[in-house]
Design an enzyme around this catalytic site. Structure first.
Site, PDB file in Angstrom:
ATOM      1  N   LYS A  13       0.790  -1.184   0.017  1.00  0.00           N
ATOM      2  CA  LYS A  13       0.011   0.039  -0.024  1.00  0.00           C
ATOM      3  C   LYS A  13       0.791   1.126   0.118  1.00  0.00           C
ATOM      4  CE  LYS A  13      -1.877   0.661   3.809  1.00  0.00           C
ATOM      5  NZ  LYS A  13      -2.965   0.966   4.699  1.00  0.00           N
ATOM      6  N   ARG A  88     -12.402   3.646   9.910  1.00  0.00           N
ATOM      7  CA  ARG A  88     -12.319   2.366  10.398  1.00  0.00           C
ATOM      8  C   ARG A  88     -13.596   2.025  11.043  1.00  0.00           C
ATOM      9  NH1 ARG A  88      -6.050   2.354  12.769  1.00  0.00           N
ATOM     10  NH2 ARG A  88      -5.357   1.675  10.597  1.00  0.00           N
ATOM     11  N   ARG A 127      11.950 -12.525   3.710  1.00  0.00           N
ATOM     12  CA  ARG A 127      12.824 -11.488   3.087  1.00  0.00           C
ATOM     13  C   ARG A 127      14.016 -11.052   3.969  1.00  0.00           C
ATOM     14  NH1 ARG A 127       8.218  -6.960   3.280  1.00  0.00           N
ATOM     15  NH2 ARG A 127       8.249  -6.601   5.829  1.00  0.00           N
ATOM     16  N   ARG A 161      14.422  -8.463   9.509  1.00  0.00           N
ATOM     17  CA  ARG A 161      13.652  -7.612  10.637  1.00  0.00           C
ATOM     18  C   ARG A 161      13.026  -8.562  11.565  1.00  0.00           C
ATOM     19  NH1 ARG A 161      10.166  -3.333   7.428  1.00  0.00           N
ATOM     20  NH2 ARG A 161       8.857  -3.835   9.084  1.00  0.00           N
ATOM     21  N   ARG A 172      -1.227  -9.118  12.587  1.00  0.00           N
ATOM     22  CA  ARG A 172      -1.185  -7.702  11.410  1.00  0.00           C
ATOM     23  C   ARG A 172      -2.525  -7.967  10.675  1.00  0.00           C
ATOM     24  NH1 ARG A 172       3.959  -6.724   8.890  1.00  0.00           N
ATOM     25  NH2 ARG A 172       5.286  -7.059  10.678  1.00  0.00           N
TER      26      ARG A 172
END
Ligand SMILES: [Zn+2]
Length: 216
Positions: A13, A88, A127, A161, A172
């Protein structure tokens, strides 16, 4: 052109919003960014926000509405807006309509970057980057040409990360679903919801979004 861009973390996004800002001169109004900017500016509203945040409480709808109102007032009439992180709830969706109307604007599209949860987990969890130059790699999709050696700078140090793990990604995703579930049906019923395959290449996603905005 005023749009809401929806998509879970990792769906791309941010990248797509950046492109819309660069290519079309649109302005991204992200709730989090607006709150931080106002707080740092030290205005009366900013001080109220700081007090609420310092107390660990949620910023009220009224404050967020005021912020959006103020930010819209600063724009040229021709500048399109990308809303990110708002609305939201169904109530906020109604509030946004009212704010936009006051600024002679209306919501044109709500674009959702759809993702396959398992594929997204695979994409994020695999990743890693070169610790020296930041070049991006992936366990499955993009290994260095020589194992353990960065293609770009030859370094042997890589890093991951800490939040790129399956549990965090799935949490999430669940948060995202909970936050968007109340508003998706509203815009779907209005006929302005568009879905784009967020798992496609970045370029293809951009093309699909451009086609929607250009009414093709
Ligand atoms: Zn490197």
């Amino acid at each position: 052109m005023n749009i809401i861009l929806l998509g879970p973390p990792g769906a791309g996004k941010g990248t797509q919003a950046e492109r819309l800002v660069a290519d079309r001169g649109m302005v991204q109004l992200s709730t989090g960014d607006m709150l931080r900017a106002e707080k740092n500016a030290g205005t009366d509203l900013g001080n109220r926000i700081k007090a609420v945040m310092d107390a660990g409480e949620l910023v009220s709808d009224e404050i967020v509405s005021s912020l959006i109102d103020e930010n819209l007032a600063r724009l040229d009439a021709g500048q399109g807006v990308i809303f990110d992180g708002y609305p939201r709830t169904a109530a906020q969706a109604g509030t946004l309509d009212g704010i936009l109307a006051r600024h002679d604007r209306k919501l044109d599209y709500v674009i959702e970057l759809e993702v396959d949860e398992d594929a997204l987990v695979e994409r994020i969890v695999g990743r890693y980057t070169c610790a020296k130059c930041g070049a991006g790699y992936h366990d499955k999709f993009k290994q260095p040409k020589v194992a353990g050696t960065c293609d770009v700078c030859g370094s042997h140090d890589f890093k991951r990360r800490a939040d790129d793990n399956e549990e965090t990604v799935r949490t999430r995703m669940a948060e995202y679903r909970a936050k968007t579930e109340p508003i998706i049906p509203i815009y779907d019923a209005r006929g302005i919801l568009r879905r784009v395959d967020g798992m496609a290449d970045i370029e293809d996603v951009s093309v699909a979004i451009a086609a929607i905005l250009d009414g093709k």
